[in-house]
Motif scaffolding. Structure first.
Motif, mmCIF file in Angstrom:
data_model
loop_
_atom_site.group_PDB
_atom_site.id
_atom_site.type_symbol
_atom_site.label_atom_id
_atom_site.label_comp_id
_atom_site.label_asym_id
_atom_site.label_seq_id
_atom_site.Cartn_x
_atom_site.Cartn_y
_atom_site.Cartn_z
ATOM 1 N N SER A 80 0.837 -1.209 0.000
ATOM 2 C CA SER A 80 0.000 0.000 0.000
ATOM 3 C C SER A 80 0.868 1.254 0.000
ATOM 4 O O SER A 80 0.599 2.204 -0.739
ATOM 5 N N GLN A 81 1.898 1.253 0.814
ATOM 6 C CA GLN A 81 2.797 2.401 0.863
ATOM 7 C C GLN A 81 3.558 2.576 -0.451
ATOM 8 O O GLN A 81 3.736 3.701 -0.926
ATOM 9 N N LEU A 82 4.008 1.467 -1.033
ATOM 10 C CA LEU A 82 4.703 1.559 -2.321
ATOM 11 C C LEU A 82 3.767 2.096 -3.405
ATOM 12 O O LEU A 82 4.171 2.933 -4.219
ATOM 13 N N ALA A 83 2.520 1.631 -3.418
ATOM 14 C CA ALA A 83 1.543 2.133 -4.395
ATOM 15 C C ALA A 83 1.359 3.634 -4.225
ATOM 16 O O ALA A 83 1.342 4.391 -5.206
ATOM 17 N N TYR A 84 1.239 4.073 -2.982
ATOM 18 C CA TYR A 84 1.058 5.497 -2.698
ATOM 19 C C TYR A 84 2.265 6.307 -3.173
ATOM 20 O O TYR A 84 2.124 7.349 -3.813
ATOM 21 N N LEU A 85 3.460 5.823 -2.853
ATOM 22 C CA LEU A 85 4.678 6.522 -3.265
ATOM 23 C C LEU A 85 4.839 6.560 -4.784
ATOM 24 O O LEU A 85 5.439 7.483 -5.328
ATOM 25 N N CYS A 86 4.256 5.566 -5.450
ATOM 26 C CA CYS A 86 4.302 5.538 -6.921
ATOM 27 C C CYS A 86 3.225 6.419 -7.542
ATOM 28 O O CYS A 86 3.196 6.596 -8.757
ATOM 29 N N GLY A 87 2.327 6.960 -6.724
ATOM 30 C CA GLY A 87 1.340 7.905 -7.228
ATOM 31 C C GLY A 87 -0.093 7.415 -7.242
ATOM 32 O O GLY A 87 -0.956 8.071 -7.825
ATOM 33 N N ALA A 88 -0.386 6.294 -6.592
ATOM 34 C CA ALA A 88 -1.751 5.761 -6.596
ATOM 35 C C ALA A 88 -2.447 6.011 -5.262
ATOM 36 O O ALA A 88 -1.807 6.154 -4.227
ATOM 37 N N ASP A 89 -3.753 6.049 -5.315
ATOM 38 C CA ASP A 89 -4.586 6.076 -4.122
ATOM 39 C C ASP A 89 -4.623 4.628 -3.609
ATOM 40 O O ASP A 89 -5.143 3.751 -4.295
ATOM 41 N N PRO A 90 -4.068 4.353 -2.418
ATOM 42 C CA PRO A 90 -3.919 2.963 -1.966
ATOM 43 C C PRO A 90 -5.168 2.353 -1.342
ATOM 44 O O PRO A 90 -5.138 1.805 -0.245
ATOM 45 N N ARG A 91 -6.262 2.417 -2.063
ATOM 46 C CA ARG A 91 -7.494 1.764 -1.608
ATOM 47 C C ARG A 91 -7.374 0.262 -1.842
ATOM 48 O O ARG A 91 -6.467 -0.195 -2.514
ATOM 49 N N LEU A 92 -8.329 -0.475 -1.327
ATOM 50 C CA LEU A 92 -8.362 -1.922 -1.564
ATOM 51 C C LEU A 92 -9.001 -2.161 -2.924
ATOM 52 O O LEU A 92 -10.152 -2.564 -3.049
ATOM 53 N N TRP A 93 -8.216 -1.882 -3.949
ATOM 54 C CA TRP A 93 -8.690 -2.044 -5.305
ATOM 55 C C TRP A 93 -7.525 -2.342 -6.224
ATOM 56 O O TRP A 93 -6.365 -2.265 -5.836
ATOM 57 N N SER A 94 -7.860 -2.685 -7.445
ATOM 58 C CA SER A 94 -6.844 -2.937 -8.468
ATOM 59 C C SER A 94 -7.405 -2.436 -9.791
ATOM 60 O O SER A 94 -8.555 -2.014 -9.871
ATOM 61 N N PHE A 95 -6.570 -2.474 -10.818
ATOM 62 C CA PHE A 95 -6.969 -1.990 -12.133
ATOM 63 C C PHE A 95 -7.066 -3.154 -13.104
ATOM 64 O O PHE A 95 -6.158 -3.978 -13.186
ATOM 65 N N TYR A 96 -8.173 -3.235 -13.819
ATOM 66 C CA TYR A 96 -8.391 -4.239 -14.863
ATOM 67 C C TYR A 96 -8.986 -3.543 -16.073
ATOM 68 O O TYR A 96 -10.015 -2.884 -15.962
ATOM 69 N N GLY A 97 -8.342 -3.672 -17.209
ATOM 70 C CA GLY A 97 -8.868 -3.097 -18.444
ATOM 71 C C GLY A 97 -9.145 -1.613 -18.356
ATOM 72 O O GLY A 97 -10.130 -1.134 -18.906
ATOM 73 N N GLY A 98 -8.305 -0.874 -17.639
ATOM 74 C CA GLY A 98 -8.474 0.564 -17.530
ATOM 75 C C GLY A 98 -9.481 1.008 -16.490
ATOM 76 O O GLY A 98 -9.743 2.201 -16.354
#
Length: 171
Positions: A80-98
């Motif tokens: 979660s912290q790595l996702a945030y530092l990379c620029g994402a909102d670290p919710r409990l979600w993922s990306f599929y097909g945009g």
């Protein structure tokens, strides 16, 4: 059942949680480790469930699931912290097909049979390691690499534990 010699988390320290620079592709990869069906959140939820339903008849196995869930929760925090530092909102979600897809407890297979429950845990750990190793092939951030490699070491310990418990259940 003998659970005393188990190592739930490798004694090596975890690397610093940082990134070389924000990167949206790396952020999406870290979010898949956070909130996809093959994620640390899925492991935390499943192992919490497994610990609860095994407590009465298999207290040692229940304790192992509980201890491993705490390690998985730490992994969840790291990703979660790595996702945030990379620029994402670290919710409990993922990306599929945009599109974003929120994590759901429906991702997990909830077995009540002890052998199936342990085999499912082994399979989940192996899938996580495969996902992390695939990420190691294309992610070019040395700090993310260090964290992925360290987490893989823990996941390998978890496989050893679950395989040992499974073998003991068959005896």
């Amino acid at each position: 059942m003998n659970t005393k010699p188990f190592i739930f988390s490798d004694p090596a320290p975890y690397p610093t949680i940082q990134v070389c620079e924000p990167n949206r592709m790396y952020a999406k990869a870290m979010l898949s480790n956070v909130g996809s069906c093959n994620s640390e959140m899925s492991s935390v939820a499943l192992y919490f469930y497994n610990s609860t339903i095994t407590k009465e008849c298999f207290s040692e196995i229940s304790a192992c699931f509980h201890k491993i869930s705490l390690v998985e929760m730490h992994h969840l925090s790291i990703f979660s912290q790595l996702a945030y530092l990379c620029g994402a909102d670290p919710r409990l979600w993922s990306f599929y097909g945009g599109h974003t897809r929120y994590w759901s407890p429906g991702c997990n297979f909830y077995s009540t049979d002890i052998a199936s429950l342990l085999k499912n845990a082994i399979s989940g750990e192996k899938k996580a390691i495969e996902q992390y190793r695939q990420q190691l092939h294309w992610i070019q951030d040395c700090y993310i690499h260090e964290n992925l490699e360290r987490i893989i070491v823990d996941e390998l310990h978890h496989i050893e534990i679950f395989e040992s418990l499974y073998e003991q259940c068959l005896e």
